[in-house]
Design an enzyme around this catalytic site. Structure first.
Site, PDB file in Angstrom:
ATOM      1  N   GLY B 644       0.767  -1.237   0.000  1.00 34.62           N
ATOM      2  CA  GLY B 644       0.000   0.000   0.000  1.00 34.62           C
ATOM      3  C   GLY B 644       0.799   1.287   0.000  1.00 34.62           C
ATOM      4  CB  SER B 645       4.376   2.180  -0.494  1.00 33.66           C
ATOM      5  OG  SER B 645       4.584   1.479  -1.688  1.00 33.66           O
ATOM      6  CB  SER B 681      13.275  -4.731   2.312  1.00 32.67           C
ATOM      7  OG  SER B 681      14.411  -4.005   2.748  1.00 32.67           O
ATOM      8  NE  ARG B 684      14.535   1.840   3.439  1.00 31.77           N
ATOM      9  CZ  ARG B 684      14.196   2.657   2.440  1.00 31.77           C
ATOM     10  NH1 ARG B 684      13.330   2.261   1.522  1.00 31.77           N
ATOM     11  NH2 ARG B 684      14.709   3.867   2.374  1.00 31.77           N
ATOM     12  CD  GLN B 685       9.788   1.991   0.494  1.00 29.58           C
ATOM     13  OE1 GLN B 685      10.141   3.106   0.877  1.00 29.58           O
ATOM     14  NE2 GLN B 685      10.281   1.447  -0.598  1.00 29.58           N
ATOM     15  CB  ALA B 869       3.656   6.545  10.841  1.00 35.81           C
ATOM     16  N   GLY B 871       6.955   1.506  11.068  1.00 33.76           N
ATOM     17  CA  GLY B 871       6.799   0.442  10.074  1.00 33.76           C
ATOM     18  C   GLY B 871       5.977  -0.704  10.623  1.00 33.76           C
ATOM     19  N   GLY B 873       5.313  -3.899   8.186  1.00 32.58           N
ATOM     20  CA  GLY B 873       5.264  -5.057   7.287  1.00 32.58           C
ATOM     21  C   GLY B 873       5.785  -6.344   7.892  1.00 32.58           C
ATOM     22  CD  GLU B 874      10.444  -6.757   7.370  1.00 28.80           C
ATOM     23  OE1 GLU B 874      10.526  -5.946   6.443  1.00 28.80           O
ATOM     24  OE2 GLU B 874      10.967  -7.857   7.338  1.00 28.80           O
TER      25      GLU B 874
END
Lengths: 274, 916
Positions: B644-645, B681, B684-685, B869, B871, B873-874
């Site tokens: 979703g970036s 990855s 970080r985005q 905000a 991160g 994802g992981e």
């Protein structure tokens, strides 16, 4: 490389007689077994052969045409004795697979884990085979020789699966054990067809186990032991099973398969009581 | 096989129109639809009926188009997503609901899902969740965790729509629909294999069939000239620059083509380029090569044995690298601890199993090489190709296609060098699409792990001593193995306060596929050991397992095991406390529900993850501008691989600029157009590129306000071909026509870079590895069949500290998808080279395996994060597997120390046997 679409049984038999062809029905094994491009043998498509269609009861037996799909079995009005077969049909791959995959194709592919074999063994299925020289009927247990191997000779094709009419009141069950909910190749499979008396005891039982050996097997010893026992109370142990030689692979060990088969058999049989 | 059949023609009705296509005998319907009839909304994931991405309706019934012969469709009706949408009605409703619920992340499975759902809704207009699962069970999704898909289909049946988001809604904090969502639910999104025009030359790679082998080519020139339709053969001799690639500068060790010996099954030695008609029936076994299998080391144990074959002469003992973190004195603390527990844990290779196999297209344009392919890291691809091709960066343009899932493996280059070398050698456009098996054999995996861990605690339950040793099978090449080796010792403590800690990791080479980046970089493996032993410690202390974690949770101001102190933003305590109500109610319910052969259990586990590179620079740059017509354009180079970036970066930018989200047009990613926003990855985005977007938005705002001579609180709107600025009661129009344009065509522009502040780690791993961590805690409920060993997850509650929720819907999507992957790792997934190289032997969760998931969003703002905000994802899969294992132990009284916990392993554990 040729692709022939047969429009009649005579045409299909004639093409099959010409030599090495890969018979294409549902396609779910034919196309899944080749890497990216497609089958390497000439193809004979039998899906438009009218003689291979339909489920019918005639002369004391049911005849399921070789072109009949799992979805058609699910939709067909069939007696309770076929509930196990229908339950197996719902566990074949996915809706997408059930739409095109045929029962006959499942038998011809002869996977040790074929979903259709245990319920059809329990229904005393015979396989109707035709070639240019004539037709023959082979019990399913003899039709399957080993993994990927059947008794089909060059030039022969399966035309139907035939099942004896069962007594009114015959019941059936099926279970498939796998590590996920859908799209799963089974670790062990059980199918049973039985007649129970008023007390819920077995008058007759036919039970088959799949994915626990090169081909699925009926269990005559267990079938005999069960006679007179109440379904609700029955327990199956590994010692009651025979003629199984499961492998250890990525899905399960051999010993797990045997234990799971015994436990699943217990549950299928107990489930017939309700 | 697929020869054109004497010019005969296939006639069928496609999406309501009569169409004709040339017959290629024996061709799959999927290929005919895509390549002869342009129906690229039919996606190919496996060519084996295992994934359902190619589902179409054949005479109204769902089929896998890859399992139907094209000629079987003669005279029949075929409907694909685009045709069903054109009809309107059900498909349109489904497409709208898929967008509303976030049911399309990467979008590669979406056509198959919606087509299957159309068939269901035609038969059952108002299905319940069970009916949806039965109908969609044949379509795999690796991103969403399926729950949003179920919600979308149920909602479509009921035709209930969520209220529309007002266009002027605050950009940050609102669940905007994905900005790229419409293309995904319409099947128009172009993935790696959707770009090449018809008749493009096709590349097929020749790969090693053995774990280790020497090889010799036959006469390649003769082969090429004598084979009909083959245009070129590529080998190592065709690599003009460095025949090596890798993602970490000191570990560039993987050849594009092996030169004399291959080190893993599936390694590339050559590639054949030919016309599509020839390549359709290309048989790799005809390729002139002789293989000599050599002794191989397939496990770290074998690779560290005395006489083991060495993979690299300078990596003695096959040790690629190691990692180490120490604080205090772990041994002394453990020896004095009131209670101690220790254990050995192991896990196998895990495959990413994105539904889009690697694919792309390349062409030479004005002497430059243009690569259109799926990737997570366009600029890293560009740099790697520059070295391989011995060309300047400016000669290489990477135009990422839509990415059908990545999860870490598409950080590494895979097919890109083959595309570039083939385009250069032939001078013609070329394409490649990996088969499913090729993708599984040759791309990176999650590292198998063998972990030994001892932990102690004092009488009050406070942690006292922690000693960790992890050995990781890094496979044949380095890939991201060094990152795993570094990250694990930093994270193995979990988000807890530990004064006495030692953690060592080793990455060992074997003749297995390279292990690389996979969501969590080794932390999910170490979390299993740590969180399972925490339950054992709590039990020994007769403490509540959740309260034991809360007692030890890291707090603001306490140093991490690396000695890093965060004065704010440590949200693990809040995550764990948020689980208290569910922990009480679910445990009570589990006790009541257990009976007969079925036992229910509840488990908790936590996790943390440092966002961004470990103690290394990892800047992102975001650029934006205003065109003369008033259009605001955001150059969005942060690869959206489904997470979703595209939407999140735009939301942050819009917030900073002070305009509604809808006023912004996105372009990119494209290395010619978008500045480097780094790789997608390390979670970080949102953090790093989000900060760059915030800075760019703020800078552009200053420029616009200066131009309008307006005060800092003025309101900016882009409408009617102009920029309007409202300052108090005054409405100003910025006269853009009078301004000069820059070379991008902007009259006002800004470009800003953000690089998170970190400090290097010393020899004891002390320093400041990350500018921020994110935190997570999961609660899992399972049922265990005590006689069959079958485990079913029945519920998850997931608390995630995201600092500030930029887009809550996308957060839920990440959480649900991460949990599904963690569940797969815990219960069913293990990649065995040579044995589970397809999606029917390698099992990932289906729509029937993921239970309802309740997401609790915790916001402990981070000082460095954009609007606070962090991160995510992981983080989403780190606690999942240990929470499940703890739930299994709660249900059965038996602890499993190896994943996957397949039925056989679980039953053996229940019976007290080893079943390895």
């Amino acid at each position: 490389m040729t692709f022939t679409t047969a429009h009649s049984l005579a045409e299909a038999v004639a093409v099959a007689a010409n030599g090495d062809v890969r018979i294409l029905a549902g396609g779910t094994d034919v196309f899944a077994s080749v890497a990216s491009t497609g089958p390497a043998l000439p193809i004979l498509d039998v899906t438009r052969v009218p003689e291979l269609q339909g489920i019918a009861q005639k002369d004391g037996q049911w005849r399921i045409g070789a072109g009949v799909t799992w979805a058609q079995v699910i939709a067909a009005p069939l007696p309770n004795a076929f509930d196990g077969l229908k339950a197996a049909a719902r566990e074949v791959g996915s809706r997408q697979i059930q739409t095109t995959a045929t029962l006959a194709g499942n038998l011809c592919n002869a996977s040790p884990a074929a979903d259709g074999v245990p319920p059809l063994l329990a229904l005393d299925a015979q396989v109707e085979i035709q070639s240019r020289v004539g037709s023959r009927m082979v019990p399913l247990a003899d039709f399957l020789i080993g993994p990927g191997q059947t008794c089909l000779q060059r030039g022969e094709l399966v035309t139907a699966i035939c099942l004896p009419t069962l007594p009114i009141g015959a019941v059936s069950g099926f279970t498939k054990l796998g590590a996920r909910r859908y799209l799963v190749i089974s670790i062990a499979m059980i199918a049973a067809v039985a007649v129970l008396d008023r007390a819920g005891a077995f008058q007759s039982l036919k039970l088959a186990i799949g994915a626990c050996g090169p081909v699925a097997r009926r269990q005559p010893k267990l079938e005999q032991l069960a006679i007179g026992q109440r379904a609700a109370d029955i327990r199956v142990s590994v010692q009651d099973l025979q003629d199984l030689s499961p492998i250890s692979d990525a899905r399960a060990t051999a010993s797990y398969r045997l234990e799971a088969a015994a436990e699943s058999a217990t549950r299928v049989l107990q489930g017939l009581a309700t | 096989m697929t020869h054109p059949s004497n010019g005969s023609t296939l006639n069928l009705t496609l999406n309501g129109a009569a169409v004709a296509a040339p017959v290629y005998s024996g061709e799959r319907l999927s290929q005919t639809l895509r390549e002869r009839l342009g129906a690229k909304d039919v996606k190919i994931g496996c060519n084996a009926g295992d994934c359902g991405a190619c589902t179409v309706l054949l005479d109204g019934a769902p089929v896998c188009a890859c399992l139907v012969g094209a000629q079987q469709a003669e005279g029949r009706r075929v409907d694909t997503l685009s045709g069903l949408l054109h009809e309107g009605g059900i498909a349109q409703e489904l497409a709208a609901q898929f967008q509303q619920t976030g049911a399309a992340q990467c979008g590669i499975c979406t056509p198959g899902m919606i087509v299957s759902a159309v068939a269901l809704l035609r038969a059952v207009p108002r299905p319940d969740a069970d009916e949806v699962q039965d109908a969609l069970g044949g379509v795999l999704c690796r991103c969403t965790g399926y729950r949003s898909i179920i919600d979308a289909v149920v909602a479509a049946g009921q035709a209930t729509r969520a209220p529309e988001i007002p266009p002027e809604a605050e950009a940050v904090g609102t669940s905007f629909l994905r900005l790229d969502g419409l293309a995904k639910v319409s099947g128009t999104e172009a993935f790696g294999d959707d770009i090449a025009p018809p008749e493009t030359l096709v590349i097929q790679v020749i790969r090693a069939p053995h774990p280790r082998a020497a090889f010799r080519f036959g006469d390649l020139d003769a082969y090429c000239s004598q084979s009909d339709g083959i245009v070129a053969v590529l080998t190592a001799a065709d690599v003009p620059g460095l025949n090596r690639f890798g993602v970490i500068p000191d570990f560039v060790d993987q050849p594009v083509f092996a030169e004399t010996e291959t080190r893993f099954r599936g390694e590339a030695v050559a590639a054949v380029v030919g016309h599509p008609a020839a390549m359709n029936h290309f048989d790799p076994s005809t390729f002139p090569i002789t293989w000599d299998p050599l002794p191989a080391a397939l496990t770290p144990q074998a690779a560290t044995a005395k006489d083991a074959p060495q993979l690299f002469p300078d990596r003695l003992g096959n040790l690629m690298c190691s990692g180490f973190v120490r604080c205090g004195d772990a041994d002394a603390a453990l020896s004095k601890a009131f209670v101690r527990t220790s254990g050995q844990f192991s896990s196998g290779f895990v495959e990413h199993a994105y539904l889009e196999p690697e694919a792309g297209f390349a062409q030479i344009t004005d002497g430059r090489i243009e690569i259109h392919a799926c990737t997570q890291a366009p600029v890293m691809d560009q740099e790697a190709l520059a070295a391989i091709l011995d060309r300047p960066l400016s000669d290489i343009r990477i135009v990422p296609s839509a990415v059908g899932g990545g999860f870490g493996s598409k950080l590494d280059i895979s097919m890109q060098p083959f595309l570039a070398l083939a385009a250069l050698k032939t001078g013609q456009p070329v394409r490649i699409a990996y088969t499913r098996s090729e993708s599984m054999q040759s791309t990176t995996k999650r590292h198998p792990s063998d972990i030994s861990l001892s932990i102690g605690a004092d009488r009050d339950g406070r942690l006292q001593g922690f000693r960790f040793h992890g050995q990781f099978n890094t496979g044949a090449y380095a890939s991201w193995g060094p990152t795993v080796a570094n990250r694990v010792p930093v994270h193995a403590s979990g988000p807890y306060y530990l004064r006495d800690y030692t953690a060592r990791s080793e990455a060992i080479h074997t003749h297995c596929p390279p292990a690389g980046a996979f969501r969590g970089f080794g932390v999910p493996q170490s979390a299993i050991a740590q969180e399972c032993l925490f339950d054992e410690l709590a039990d020994k202390l007769a403490m509540d397992r959740l309260e034991f974690r809360i007692l030890n949770a890291l707090e603001d101001g306490q140093p991490t095991v690396c000695g890093q102190v965060f004065d704010q933003g440590v949200g693990i305590g809040a995550c764990l406390k948020a689980l208290r109500p569910a922990w009480q109610s679910e445990r009570a319910a589990a006790a009541k529900r257990s009976g007969g052969d079925l036992r229910y259990g509840v488990g908790v586990a936590a996790g943390w993850y440092g966002c961004g590179n470990t103690s290394l620079p990892n800047p992102s740059t975001i650029k934006a501008g205003v065109r003369r017509d008033g259009q605001i354009v955001l150059h969005q180079g942060a690869m959206d691989i489904g997470q979703g970036s595209n939407t999140v970066i735009a939301q942050i930018f819009a917030q900073a600029l002070g305009v509604p989200l809808g006023h912004i047009a996105l372009i990119g990613a494209d290395t010619d157009v978008t500045p480097d926003a780094g790789k997608t990855s390390a979670s970080r985005q949102t953090f790093v590129s989000g900060n760059a977007a915030k800075l760019a938005g703020e800078a552009l705002r200053v420029r616009i306000l200066q131009c309008a001579n307006a005060g800092p609180d003025a309101r900016i709107r882009s409408q009617g071909g102009a920029l309007q600025v409202q300052d108090g009661g005054t409405e100003l129009t910025v006269h853009l026509q009078d301004l000069a344009t820059d070379r991008d065509g902007y009259v006002l522009a800004a470009s800003e870079t953000y690089d998170p502040p970190t400090r290097p780690l010393d020899a004891n791993g002390q320093g400041a590895p990350y500018a921020q961590f994110g935190y997570a805690a999961h609660l899992a409920v399972v049922s265990v069949d005590m006689k069959l060993g079958l485990v079913r997850a029945t519920k998850f509650v997931a608390a995630h500290d995201v600092g500030r929720a930029i887009n809550p819907m996308l957060i839920e999507g990440q959480v649900q998808g991460g949990i599904a992957q963690g569940l797969g790792m815990a219960l069913m997934e293990e990649y065995l080279p040579g044995r589970t190289e397809n999606l029917h032997d390698y099992l990932i969760p289906t729509i029937g395996d993921v239970p309802p998931i309740e997401t609790l969003i915790i916001e402990a703002p981070d000082a460095h994060g954009p609007y606070g905000a962090k991160g995510l994802g992981e983080h989403v899969l780190i606690p999942t597997a240990p929470a499940l294992l703890n739930a299994i132990a709660d249900a059965t009284g038996t602890r499993l120390r190896r994943v996957p916990a397949t039925p056989g392993h679980v039953l053996a554990a229940i019976k007290g046997q080893s079943n390895d």
